[in-house]
Scaffold this motif. Sequence first.
Motif, mmCIF file in Angstrom:
data_model
loop_
_atom_site.group_PDB
_atom_site.id
_atom_site.type_symbol
_atom_site.label_atom_id
_atom_site.label_comp_id
_atom_site.label_asym_id
_atom_site.label_seq_id
_atom_site.Cartn_x
_atom_site.Cartn_y
_atom_site.Cartn_z
ATOM 1 N N THR A 84 0.890 -1.169 0.000
ATOM 2 C CA THR A 84 0.000 0.000 0.000
ATOM 3 C C THR A 84 0.925 1.214 0.000
ATOM 4 O OG1 THR A 84 -0.091 0.343 2.403
ATOM 5 C CG2 THR A 84 -1.652 -1.273 1.458
ATOM 6 N N PRO A 85 0.376 2.421 -0.047
ATOM 7 C CA PRO A 85 1.264 3.585 0.050
ATOM 8 C C PRO A 85 2.080 3.613 1.343
ATOM 9 C CG PRO A 85 -0.849 4.255 -0.838
ATOM 10 C CD PRO A 85 -1.002 2.813 -0.396
ATOM 11 N N ALA A 86 1.584 3.001 2.421
ATOM 12 C CA ALA A 86 2.290 3.047 3.702
ATOM 13 C C ALA A 86 2.991 1.745 4.076
ATOM 14 C CB ALA A 86 1.318 3.420 4.820
ATOM 15 N N LEU A 87 2.577 0.613 3.494
ATOM 16 C CA LEU A 87 3.119 -0.682 3.892
ATOM 17 C C LEU A 87 3.976 -1.297 2.794
ATOM 18 C CD1 LEU A 87 -0.058 -2.313 5.482
ATOM 19 C CD2 LEU A 87 1.905 -1.326 6.696
ATOM 20 N N ALA A 88 5.084 -1.917 3.222
ATOM 21 C CA ALA A 88 5.965 -2.613 2.283
ATOM 22 C C ALA A 88 6.578 -3.822 2.962
ATOM 23 C CB ALA A 88 7.077 -1.687 1.797
ATOM 24 N N LEU A 89 6.782 -4.878 2.170
ATOM 25 C CA LEU A 89 7.584 -6.007 2.612
ATOM 26 C C LEU A 89 9.001 -5.756 2.119
ATOM 27 C CD1 LEU A 89 5.256 -9.041 1.809
ATOM 28 C CD2 LEU A 89 5.900 -8.180 4.064
ATOM 29 N N VAL A 90 9.944 -5.757 3.042
ATOM 30 C CA VAL A 90 11.331 -5.444 2.710
ATOM 31 C C VAL A 90 12.180 -6.662 3.064
ATOM 32 C CG1 VAL A 90 13.260 -3.868 3.088
ATOM 33 C CG2 VAL A 90 10.900 -3.026 3.272
ATOM 34 N N THR A 91 12.832 -7.244 2.062
ATOM 35 C CA THR A 91 13.716 -8.388 2.275
ATOM 36 C C THR A 91 15.130 -7.865 2.441
ATOM 37 O OG1 THR A 91 12.280 -9.758 0.900
ATOM 38 C CG2 THR A 91 14.507 -10.597 1.354
ATOM 39 N N VAL A 92 15.764 -8.264 3.561
ATOM 40 C CA VAL A 92 17.086 -7.758 3.913
ATOM 41 C C VAL A 92 18.028 -8.925 4.176
ATOM 42 C CG1 VAL A 92 18.399 -6.483 5.669
ATOM 43 C CG2 VAL A 92 16.173 -5.629 4.916
ATOM 44 N N GLU A 93 19.197 -8.860 3.600
ATOM 45 C CA GLU A 93 20.299 -9.778 3.915
ATOM 46 C C GLU A 93 21.277 -8.977 4.763
ATOM 47 O OE1 GLU A 93 22.731 -13.142 3.954
ATOM 48 O OE2 GLU A 93 20.865 -13.048 2.822
ATOM 49 N N TRP A 94 21.508 -9.444 5.996
ATOM 50 C CA TRP A 94 22.415 -8.746 6.906
ATOM 51 C C TRP A 94 23.836 -9.250 6.732
ATOM 52 C CZ3 TRP A 94 21.288 -4.506 9.558
ATOM 53 C CH2 TRP A 94 19.945 -4.210 9.779
ATOM 54 N N GLU A 95 24.770 -8.328 6.751
ATOM 55 C CA GLU A 95 26.195 -8.650 6.764
ATOM 56 C C GLU A 95 26.800 -7.891 7.932
ATOM 57 O OE1 GLU A 95 29.167 -6.841 3.966
ATOM 58 O OE2 GLU A 95 29.279 -8.934 3.306
ATOM 59 N N PHE A 96 27.683 -8.541 8.669
ATOM 60 C CA PHE A 96 28.295 -7.926 9.839
ATOM 61 C C PHE A 96 29.797 -7.784 9.647
ATOM 62 C CE2 PHE A 96 24.455 -10.064 11.286
ATOM 63 C CZ PHE A 96 23.833 -9.050 11.982
ATOM 64 N N LEU A 97 30.369 -6.900 10.420
ATOM 65 C CA LEU A 97 31.807 -6.701 10.467
ATOM 66 C C LEU A 97 32.237 -6.998 11.897
ATOM 67 C CD1 LEU A 97 34.190 -5.636 8.713
ATOM 68 C CD2 LEU A 97 33.767 -3.403 9.739
ATOM 69 N N ASP A 98 33.289 -7.839 12.039
ATOM 70 C CA ASP A 98 33.745 -8.140 13.392
ATOM 71 C C ASP A 98 34.884 -7.206 13.795
ATOM 72 O OD1 ASP A 98 36.165 -9.174 12.363
ATOM 73 O OD2 ASP A 98 35.619 -11.259 12.747
ATOM 74 N N SER A 99 35.336 -7.343 15.027
ATOM 75 C CA SER A 99 36.344 -6.424 15.566
ATOM 76 C C SER A 99 37.693 -6.552 14.868
ATOM 77 C CB SER A 99 36.518 -6.643 17.071
ATOM 78 O OG SER A 99 36.978 -7.959 17.318
ATOM 79 N N GLN A 100 37.897 -7.611 14.092
ATOM 80 C CA GLN A 100 39.126 -7.800 13.326
ATOM 81 C C GLN A 100 38.996 -7.262 11.898
ATOM 82 O OE1 GLN A 100 41.874 -9.049 14.923
ATOM 83 N NE2 GLN A 100 40.515 -8.946 16.688
ATOM 84 N N GLY A 101 37.834 -6.682 11.591
ATOM 85 C CA GLY A 101 37.607 -6.127 10.260
ATOM 86 C C GLY A 101 37.150 -7.156 9.241
ATOM 87 N N ARG A 102 36.775 -8.346 9.703
ATOM 88 C CA ARG A 102 36.332 -9.405 8.799
ATOM 89 C C ARG A 102 34.824 -9.330 8.579
ATOM 90 N NH1 ARG A 102 39.765 -13.300 12.389
ATOM 91 N NH2 ARG A 102 38.016 -12.755 13.723
ATOM 92 N N SER A 103 34.433 -9.663 7.363
ATOM 93 C CA SER A 103 33.024 -9.743 7.028
ATOM 94 C C SER A 103 32.460 -11.034 7.608
ATOM 95 C CB SER A 103 32.863 -9.732 5.512
ATOM 96 O OG SER A 103 31.520 -9.911 5.156
ATOM 97 N N VAL A 104 31.319 -10.924 8.263
ATOM 98 C CA VAL A 104 30.650 -12.075 8.864
ATOM 99 C C VAL A 104 29.266 -12.174 8.233
ATOM 100 C CG1 VAL A 104 29.786 -13.080 11.006
ATOM 101 C CG2 VAL A 104 31.895 -11.708 11.031
ATOM 102 N N PRO A 105 28.987 -13.290 7.552
ATOM 103 C CA PRO A 105 27.659 -13.415 6.941
ATOM 104 C C PRO A 105 26.570 -13.383 8.000
ATOM 105 C CG PRO A 105 29.096 -15.252 6.297
ATOM 106 C CD PRO A 105 29.828 -14.447 7.327
ATOM 107 N N GLY A 106 25.482 -12.793 7.637
ATOM 108 C CA GLY A 106 24.348 -12.721 8.543
ATOM 109 C C GLY A 106 23.216 -13.585 8.041
ATOM 110 N N GLU A 107 22.017 -13.170 8.328
ATOM 111 C CA GLU A 107 20.831 -13.926 7.952
ATOM 112 C C GLU A 107 19.896 -13.034 7.161
ATOM 113 O OE1 GLU A 107 19.842 -14.917 12.034
ATOM 114 O OE2 GLU A 107 20.319 -17.003 11.582
#
Length: 129
Positions: A84-107
Motif C-alpha cells: 500500500t502507500p504506507a506498507l511494504a515487505l522489505v527483504t534484507v540480507e544482513w552482513e556484519f563486520l567483526d572487531s578484526q575487520g572481517r566480514s561475517v555473513p548474517g541472515e
Amino acid sequence: MNAKTDLDVLSDFFDRYGSALTAGDVPAIAGCYALPGSVVADAYTFTFSSPASVALSFIGAAPDYQDRQLIAAHARIENVDKLTPALALVTVEWEFLDSQGRSVPGERYVYLVRTTEEGPAICTVIHAA
C-alpha cells in the motif's frame, strides 16, 4: 515519494537499526518498531505491545553480538514490495563486520514496514531461509 527516495529512506532506517543492534542500544532498537508488533520464525512467534516488551525481547541478542565481536551491521536490501502507500515487505540480507575487520555473513529477514510521517517502523519480522 519516488522509488529512489523510498529506498534511500529504508536504507537509512536499516542503517540506524543495524547500528542499534550491534551497539546493544535496546531503547533505539525498540524505537524502530510499530506497536503492536511481532516476530515470526519456523519454531515460534511472539508479539509485543509496548516499547518495554520490544526491549525485553532484544536483551538476549546484545550478548550474542558482543560474544561474536560484531561491531557493525550492513543491511543489503534485496527487495521492496510495496503493498500500500504506507506498507511494504522489505527483504534484507544482513552482513556484519567483526572487531578484526572481517566480514561475517548474517541472515535474511523479511520485514513488514509501515511508513508514517515520522518515518519507517517495523510491524513484523520474519526470519527467512
